[in-house]
Design a protein around this motif. Structure first.
Motif, PDB file in Angstrom:
ATOM      1  N   SER A 283       0.379  -1.498  -0.003  1.00 41.90           N
ATOM      2  CA  SER A 283       0.143  -0.071  -0.232  1.00 41.90           C
ATOM      3  C   SER A 283       0.942   1.532  -0.142  1.00 41.90           C
ATOM      4  CB  SER A 283      -1.233  -0.118   1.670  1.00 41.90           C
ATOM      5  OG  SER A 283       0.076   0.265   1.950  1.00 41.90           O
ATOM      6  N   ARG A 284       0.189   2.019  -0.190  1.00 41.98           N
ATOM      7  CA  ARG A 284       1.081   3.444  -0.830  1.00 41.98           C
ATOM      8  C   ARG A 284       1.552   4.314   0.856  1.00 41.98           C
ATOM      9  NH1 ARG A 284      -1.813   8.584  -3.764  1.00 41.98           N
ATOM     10  NH2 ARG A 284      -3.121   6.442  -3.792  1.00 41.98           N
ATOM     11  N   GLY A 285       0.410   3.939   1.611  1.00 40.49           N
ATOM     12  CA  GLY A 285       1.219   4.238   3.503  1.00 40.49           C
ATOM     13  C   GLY A 285       1.779   3.904   4.104  1.00 40.49           C
ATOM     14  N   TYR A 286       2.953   2.519   3.398  1.00 37.93           N
ATOM     15  CA  TYR A 286       3.108   1.908   4.015  1.00 37.93           C
ATOM     16  C   TYR A 286       4.697   2.012   3.606  1.00 37.93           C
ATOM     17  CZ  TYR A 286       4.817  -2.362   6.906  1.00 37.93           C
ATOM     18  OH  TYR A 286       5.526  -3.162   6.927  1.00 37.93           O
ATOM     19  N   ASN A 287       5.179   3.048   4.627  1.00 37.90           N
ATOM     20  CA  ASN A 287       6.996   3.572   4.456  1.00 37.90           C
ATOM     21  C   ASN A 287       6.845   3.391   6.119  1.00 37.90           C
ATOM     22  OD1 ASN A 287       6.229   6.039   5.531  1.00 37.90           O
ATOM     23  ND2 ASN A 287       4.538   5.895   3.764  1.00 37.90           N
ATOM     24  N   GLN A 288       8.343   3.350   5.788  1.00 38.94           N
ATOM     25  CA  GLN A 288       9.120   3.710   7.494  1.00 38.94           C
ATOM     26  C   GLN A 288       8.300   4.701   8.510  1.00 38.94           C
ATOM     27  OE1 GLN A 288      10.559   1.050   8.234  1.00 38.94           O
ATOM     28  NE2 GLN A 288      10.942   1.769   9.916  1.00 38.94           N
ATOM     29  N   HIS A 289       8.650   5.877   7.512  1.00 42.98           N
ATOM     30  CA  HIS A 289       7.629   6.914   8.310  1.00 42.98           C
ATOM     31  C   HIS A 289       6.360   6.807   9.298  1.00 42.98           C
ATOM     32  CE1 HIS A 289       6.291  11.025   9.631  1.00 42.98           C
ATOM     33  NE2 HIS A 289       5.421  10.539   8.529  1.00 42.98           N
ATOM     34  N   ASN A 290       5.283   5.822   8.708  1.00 45.30           N
ATOM     35  CA  ASN A 290       4.232   5.318   9.473  1.00 45.30           C
ATOM     36  C   ASN A 290       4.343   4.574   9.957  1.00 45.30           C
ATOM     37  OD1 ASN A 290       2.712   7.264   7.842  1.00 45.30           O
ATOM     38  ND2 ASN A 290       1.910   5.859   6.114  1.00 45.30           N
ATOM     39  N   LEU A 291       5.537   3.563   9.538  1.00 46.72           N
ATOM     40  CA  LEU A 291       5.900   2.372  11.067  1.00 46.72           C
ATOM     41  C   LEU A 291       6.351   3.006  12.302  1.00 46.72           C
ATOM     42  CD1 LEU A 291       7.246  -0.124   8.168  1.00 46.72           C
ATOM     43  CD2 LEU A 291       5.468  -0.193   9.685  1.00 46.72           C
ATOM     44  N   ASN A 292       7.249   4.547  12.058  1.00 43.27           N
ATOM     45  CA  ASN A 292       7.877   4.804  12.684  1.00 43.27           C
ATOM     46  C   ASN A 292       6.860   5.725  14.183  1.00 43.27           C
ATOM     47  OD1 ASN A 292      10.150   3.634  12.428  1.00 43.27           O
ATOM     48  ND2 ASN A 292      11.059   5.005  11.573  1.00 43.27           N
ATOM     49  N   SER A 293       5.424   6.164  13.576  1.00 41.39           N
ATOM     50  CA  SER A 293       5.092   7.753  14.133  1.00 41.39           C
ATOM     51  C   SER A 293       3.968   6.676  14.572  1.00 41.39           C
ATOM     52  CB  SER A 293       4.718   8.542  12.422  1.00 41.39           C
ATOM     53  OG  SER A 293       3.537   9.142  13.543  1.00 41.39           O
ATOM     54  N   TRP A 294       4.169   7.019  15.729  1.00 40.61           N
ATOM     55  CA  TRP A 294       2.636   6.793  16.826  1.00 40.61           C
ATOM     56  C   TRP A 294       1.314   7.594  16.793  1.00 40.61           C
ATOM     57  CZ3 TRP A 294       2.111   1.571  18.611  1.00 40.61           C
ATOM     58  CH2 TRP A 294       3.181   0.771  18.795  1.00 40.61           C
ATOM     59  N   LEU A 295       1.929   9.126  15.983  1.00 35.52           N
ATOM     60  CA  LEU A 295       0.649   9.778  15.949  1.00 35.52           C
ATOM     61  C   LEU A 295      -0.508   9.969  14.815  1.00 35.52           C
ATOM     62  CD1 LEU A 295       2.446  13.083  17.309  1.00 35.52           C
ATOM     63  CD2 LEU A 295       1.241  11.010  18.866  1.00 35.52           C
ATOM     64  N   ASN A 296       0.707   8.673  13.749  1.00 33.07           N
ATOM     65  CA  ASN A 296      -0.250   8.443  12.386  1.00 33.07           C
ATOM     66  C   ASN A 296      -1.538   7.358  12.617  1.00 33.07           C
ATOM     67  OD1 ASN A 296      -1.289   9.249   9.698  1.00 33.07           O
ATOM     68  ND2 ASN A 296       0.593   8.734   8.833  1.00 33.07           N
ATOM     69  N   MET A 297      -2.033   8.113  12.977  1.00 32.63           N
ATOM     70  CA  MET A 297      -3.896   7.032  12.614  1.00 32.63           C
ATOM     71  C   MET A 297      -4.297   7.125  12.080  1.00 32.63           C
ATOM     72  SD  MET A 297      -4.415   7.356  16.977  1.00 32.63           S
ATOM     73  CE  MET A 297      -3.829   9.530  16.866  1.00 32.63           C
ATOM     74  N   GLY A 298      -4.690   5.714  10.917  1.00 34.09           N
ATOM     75  CA  GLY A 298      -5.737   5.298   9.704  1.00 34.09           C
ATOM     76  C   GLY A 298      -5.319   3.788   9.315  1.00 34.09           C
ATOM     77  N   TRP A 299      -5.557   2.784  10.004  1.00 30.67           N
ATOM     78  CA  TRP A 299      -5.272   1.879   9.688  1.00 30.67           C
ATOM     79  C   TRP A 299      -6.286   0.937  10.833  1.00 30.67           C
ATOM     80  CZ3 TRP A 299      -1.424   4.351   9.252  1.00 30.67           C
ATOM     81  CH2 TRP A 299      -0.671   5.433   7.711  1.00 30.67           C
ATOM     82  N   SER A 300      -7.238   0.046  10.089  1.00 28.63           N
ATOM     83  CA  SER A 300      -7.619  -0.800  10.996  1.00 28.63           C
ATOM     84  C   SER A 300      -6.465  -2.474  11.456  1.00 28.63           C
ATOM     85  CB  SER A 300      -8.724  -1.425  10.674  1.00 28.63           C
ATOM     86  OG  SER A 300      -9.765  -0.632  10.461  1.00 28.63           O
ATOM     87  N   ALA A 301      -6.827  -2.904  12.747  1.00 30.67           N
ATOM     88  CA  ALA A 301      -5.636  -3.386  13.130  1.00 30.67           C
ATOM     89  C   ALA A 301      -6.770  -4.782  14.420  1.00 30.67           C
ATOM     90  CB  ALA A 301      -4.973  -3.379  14.858  1.00 30.67           C
ATOM     91  N   LEU A 302      -6.686  -5.282  13.944  1.00 32.30           N
ATOM     92  CA  LEU A 302      -7.473  -7.074  14.527  1.00 32.30           C
ATOM     93  C   LEU A 302      -6.589  -7.756  15.056  1.00 32.30           C
ATOM     94  CD1 LEU A 302      -9.894  -7.353  11.199  1.00 32.30           C
ATOM     95  CD2 LEU A 302     -10.705  -7.285  13.202  1.00 32.30           C
ATOM     96  N   VAL A 303      -6.663  -9.284  15.777  1.00 26.58           N
ATOM     97  CA  VAL A 303      -6.066  -9.505  16.817  1.00 26.58           C
ATOM     98  C   VAL A 303      -6.746 -10.859  17.302  1.00 26.58           C
ATOM     99  CG1 VAL A 303      -3.998  -7.970  17.081  1.00 26.58           C
ATOM    100  CG2 VAL A 303      -6.213  -8.644  18.897  1.00 26.58           C
ATOM    101  N   GLN A 304      -5.721 -12.128  16.747  1.00 30.61           N
ATOM    102  CA  GLN A 304      -6.969 -13.455  17.721  1.00 30.61           C
ATOM    103  C   GLN A 304      -5.732 -13.827  19.075  1.00 30.61           C
ATOM    104  OE1 GLN A 304      -7.945 -16.429  14.948  1.00 30.61           O
ATOM    105  NE2 GLN A 304      -6.502 -18.348  16.265  1.00 30.61           N
TER     106      GLN A 304
END
Length: 885
Positions: A283-304
């Motif tokens: 995806s276009r948003g998957y980059n190192q900046h977004n992986l390191n930024s914990w203030l940038n929120m825009g993806w749903s997360a699901l866990v088992q």
């Protein structure tokens, strides 16, 4: 052989002839009759008669164990069969009332079954996953400094940080699998087929967590590389037909992807909806900046989670996880938002997958509200009660004709309980007939019900047993509930009053009037509610939104990331303006009725207020027919208007408390010392639905805020199909190979209220059913009234009363009953509708005209229902009613 006891003659001969040949009579007659005389002297005639029967049965059937219990069962089975035989004859004999009763009950049962299917579908959401108890959606839990009470002290934030799923999986041993779930739309192309589709970005764990059936492909080997794509079977058929899509290459946006799997389309009762799955890493948003930024929120997360996970302990670990990765920001937020000690301003929490369907705060396309299931269940109960009350009144309408039957049965030896059984069997039998009709109506109405509710409910073989049990339960409940009072009422007649010759046709059924008031109060409640909903939706559709939404076509440019959407838009605008049917053309980055524009924080007061920003062109305000309160519009010939120049709305001026907004500047960061110059103030316009107030917003023609990828074309109201065909041709010329996608802005606006329109339709349907059944009940009460006053009508006609006077005399009580019903229903409906209207920031006022309108409708329907009996009774020749007096 002669039996010398007249009272015992028929009884003895009947049973002796049943159970033995005539030659065997001799030798036992004397013993039997002697025993009978002794028993009659000691225990009474009835008990002696019963013993005589049992002795005969025991003596003449030695090969069969004809004991007391078996004999009673045999007699009871014969009597039950007789009950059903008589009940069927009575139902067929009274065809009109049986038809009316069956119609009312079947409609009520059909509606209840439909609501049952709706509630079952709501409860079935996400229940098909094998690990449903261990599947959770992550969300943020943020402290609300403006909370009005403890219930809203925290609120949920569904979008999560990009890095969260993998961090949880690697650092929390309780997490077995984790995946992103981020949706977007994009152009998909295969050969000459190009369509805009919903694309969902997930991790490889997605196929291990959920029970969506993989038709082709290996779940353990999917998404090894980032250029893979998994299609649903519906999308695969759309693009490939009967061809095997495995291994084929498709283009999504500017990326070429290989089809490595085919998955079954998610069912209608899945909260997770998707068409195309591709790795999140692509995806276009998957980059190192977004992986390191914990203030940038825009993806749903699901866990088992692993089996046996301690959820309370996991929450403690989540708090530590938030401290680890967001500690500095949390301390800053704590000071800025004045968070009390001991409370974290933000932390991670989770909601079970089965619960997200009912959690509006988490968003989602298929989110619902539990209260609507309760509302529909309550409406179904009301409909069923109305149908039961209707049955009671109609049963009592015909009870005068059955007094003679009751009297004769009692003289012949029938007990009251036997009469109760008889009338109850009639009710249950009629309820079962209604159940069969109701199931047919359910099948008939199901497609329309699905369109009203937005559901995809189907009746398959697996659901038939549960549906059959539900229908049987409803039929038994209705039969016993509706038939109990008439059964006890009719069985209570005294035979001496019926048969002594002084019988009168006047029926005293005073209990029916409160029943009809209650029944019509239910109907009045639904009438007022439906009228209120209709008026609100009419208000929503006609309210001035601050712009003209009519004859406005919204066209997507469908420009790729590497293309210049501005050039496509300019070329399309130029060609469109050559069409005489086009009034005006403009462009924007967000279509109205599609939600907020880009959200920006403004720092004028250094408190980080948010504002919606829209990128437009210089023709936007003119095309949308907006009004300026102050200043001027953008000038295409003024180059300075394209740089740091904006037009704000009145809400922003009010929010920042500006006295002279044209002398102010809007600052978007602490380092923005100059800010954007304000050249005008536009009247407030509704870029969101009327559920919320108008928020602060600004317009800019500076394209660094966003791309102009939506073209707005104002067209003439004449020859709309020809105009659309011309626009499609123009679009094909400037954007070859791209799909022509358009919509009308007024339709987009209406879609914002789709849920409310559906509920208005459901309430309207329920109201129609309730009114129909209630009218049958009023019809029955009018019949009772006509029977009671037949002689009075004859006397009045002899004394010179005309048709109008008799009609008024018979029906004025129904007017009063209707008024009483509306007085009962008015406060209840006011409370219920006030709660419903609270969802809208802009709403109608529930004044007295609204209730008067509902009352007039109800009175008209009531008078229409009772007119038949009134006119019929008034037209009877008085000689027919008085000739026996």
């Amino acid at each position: 052989m002669m039996i010398h006891h007249p009272q015992k003659n028929n009884l003895a001969l009947r049973f002796l002839s049943w159970f033995c040949p005539p030659a065997l009579y001799e030798g036992i007659e004397g013993d039997l009759l002697e025993q009978y005389d002794q028993d009659a002297h000691e225990i009474g005639t009835k008990a002696a008669r019963r013993r005589l029967v049992l002795n005969v049965l025991r003596f003449f059937r030695p090969g069969i164990l004809l004991r007391n219990r078996f004999s009673l069962q045999l007699i009871n089975s014969v009597m039950i069969g007789n009950y059903f035989k008589v009940a069927s004859r009575n139902i067929l004999r009274r065809k009109l009332y049986s038809f009316i009763n069956a119609s009312g009950l079947s409609i009520g049962i059909a509606f209840c079954v439909l609501i049952y299917l709706f509630i079952q579908d709501e409860k079935s959401f996400d229940q098909f996953h094998a690990s449903k108890e261990r599947l959770y959606m992550m969300h943020g839990f943020e402290y609300n400094s403006k909370a009005s009470g403890p219930e809203d002290q925290f609120h949920k934030i569904a979008p999560m940080q990009m890095a969260l799923p993998q961090v949880m999986k690697s650092e929390l041993p309780e997490v077995e699998y984790a995946t992103h779930f981020a949706g977007n739309s994009g152009l998909m192309k295969y050969d000459d087929k190009v369509f805009r589709e919903n694309v969902t970005y997930v991790d490889a764990d997605f196929f291990r967590m959920f029970s969506f059936r993989l038709i082709n492909g290996n779940a353990e080997k999917l998404f090894v590389t980032n250029d893979e794509v998994v299609l649903t079977d519906a999308i695969a058929r759309k693009y490939f037909g009967d061809k095997d899509p495995m291994g084929e290459l498709v283009m999504i946006g500017e990326r070429t992807l290989k089809v490595t799997g085919i998955i079954e389309s998610p069912p209608a009762n899945s909260s997770l909806d998707f068409q195309i799955l591709t790795p999140i890493q692509g995806s276009r948003g998957y980059n190192q900046h977004n992986l390191n930024s914990w203030l940038n929120m825009g993806w749903s997360a699901l866990v088992q989670l692993h089996p046996g996970t301690d959820l309370a302990n996991l929450e403690t670990k989540l708090d530590k996880l938030a401290e680890k990765y967001m500690g500095e920001h949390l301390q800053q937020w704590k000071q800025e938002r004045k968070v009390p000690d001991g409370i974290m301003p933000y932390t991670f929490r989770f909601t079970n997958l089965a619960d997200i369907h009912f959690d509006k705060s988490l968003g989602g396309r298929r989110v619902s509200d539990r209260k609507y299931s309760w509302i529909l269940g309550g409406v179904a109960v009301l409909i069923l009660l109305i149908a039961c009350i209707n049955y009671i009144t109609l049963a009592l309408t015909t009870s005068a004709r059955r007094r003679m039957e009751v009297g004769v049965r009692k003289v012949a030896g029938a007990y009251k309980r036997q009469l109760v059984y008889q009338f109850s069997v009639e009710s249950v039998l009629l309820a079962f007939i209604s159940m069969v009709i109701g199931i047919g109506l359910t099948v008939l109405f199901l497609p329309a019900f699905n369109s009203f509710t937005g559901k995809g409910i189907t009746l398959d073989l697996m659901e038939i047993p549960s549906l059959a049990v539900a229908c049987l339960g409803i039929a038994l409940l209705v039969g016993l509930l509706a038939g109990s009072y008439p059964a006890f009422f009719l069985s209570g007649y005294r035979p001496v009053d019926v048969l002594k010759g002084g019988f009168t046709t006047r029926l005293q059924a005073g209990f029916t009037k409160p029943l009809v008031v209650l029944q019509f109060a239910f109907s009045a409640f639904l009438i007022i509610s439906s009228v209120t909903m209709y008026r609100q939706m009419e208000y929503v559709s006609t309210k001035d939104l601050g712009y003209d939404q009519h004859q406005l076509v919204v066209i997507r440019t469908n420009a790729m990331r590497g293309e210049d959407s501005l050039k496509i838009g300019e070329r399309l605008q130029h060609r469109a303006m050559l069409n005489p049917a086009v009034v005006s053309v403009s462009a924007t980055n967000f279509p109205f009725a599609g939600g907020d524009g880009m959200i920006y924080n403004i720092m004028n007061n250094r408190d980080g207020k948010s504002v919606s920003g829209y990128v437009v062109d210089a023709n936007f305000i003119k095309t949308m027919n907006m009004k300026l309160a102050l200043g001027r519009d953008f000038d295409i010939n003024n180059a300075a208007d394209g740089i740091n120049t904006i037009i704000v709305n009145e809400a922003l001026v009010k929010e920042l408390k500006w006295n002279d907004p044209l002398q102010e500047r809007l600052k978007f960061s602490h380092s923005d010392t100059l800010g954007s110059r304000i050249i005008g103030v536009v009247r407030d316009f509704h870029f969101n639905s009327l559920l919320s107030d108008v928020g602060p917003a600004f317009l800019s023609i500076d394209t660094h805020y966003g791309r102009l990828d939506h073209i707005l074309v104002k067209i003439a109201p004449d020859n709309i199909p020809e105009t659309l065909a011309r626009l499609q041709k123009d679009y094909t010329m400037v954007a070859p190979g791209k799909p022509f996608e358009y919509s009308f802005l007024d339709e987009n606006v209406a879609q914002q209220y789709g849920k409310f329109n559906r509920w208005m339709s459901i309430m309207g349907l329920a109201t129609v059913f309730a009114i129909l059944i209630s009218c049958l009940g009023l019809f029955g009460l009018a019949g009772i009234n006509a029977v009671n006053r037949t002689k009075e009508i004859g006397i009045r006609k002899v004394l010179g009363a005309d048709l109008g006077a008799i009609f008024v005399m018979l029906n004025k009580q129904f007017v009063w009953l209707s008024v009483i019903a509306f007085l009962i229903a008015a406060p209840l409906s006011w409370y219920a509708m006030d709660q419903w209207l609270s969802s809208f920031h802009f709403r109608i006022e529930m004044g007295w005209p609204l209730f008067v309108t509902g009352m007039v409708i109800g009175l008209f329907i009531a008078l229409l229902s009772v007119s038949y009996h009134g006119i019929k009774a008034a037209l009877i020749n008085p000689a027919e009613t008085l000739k026996y007096e």
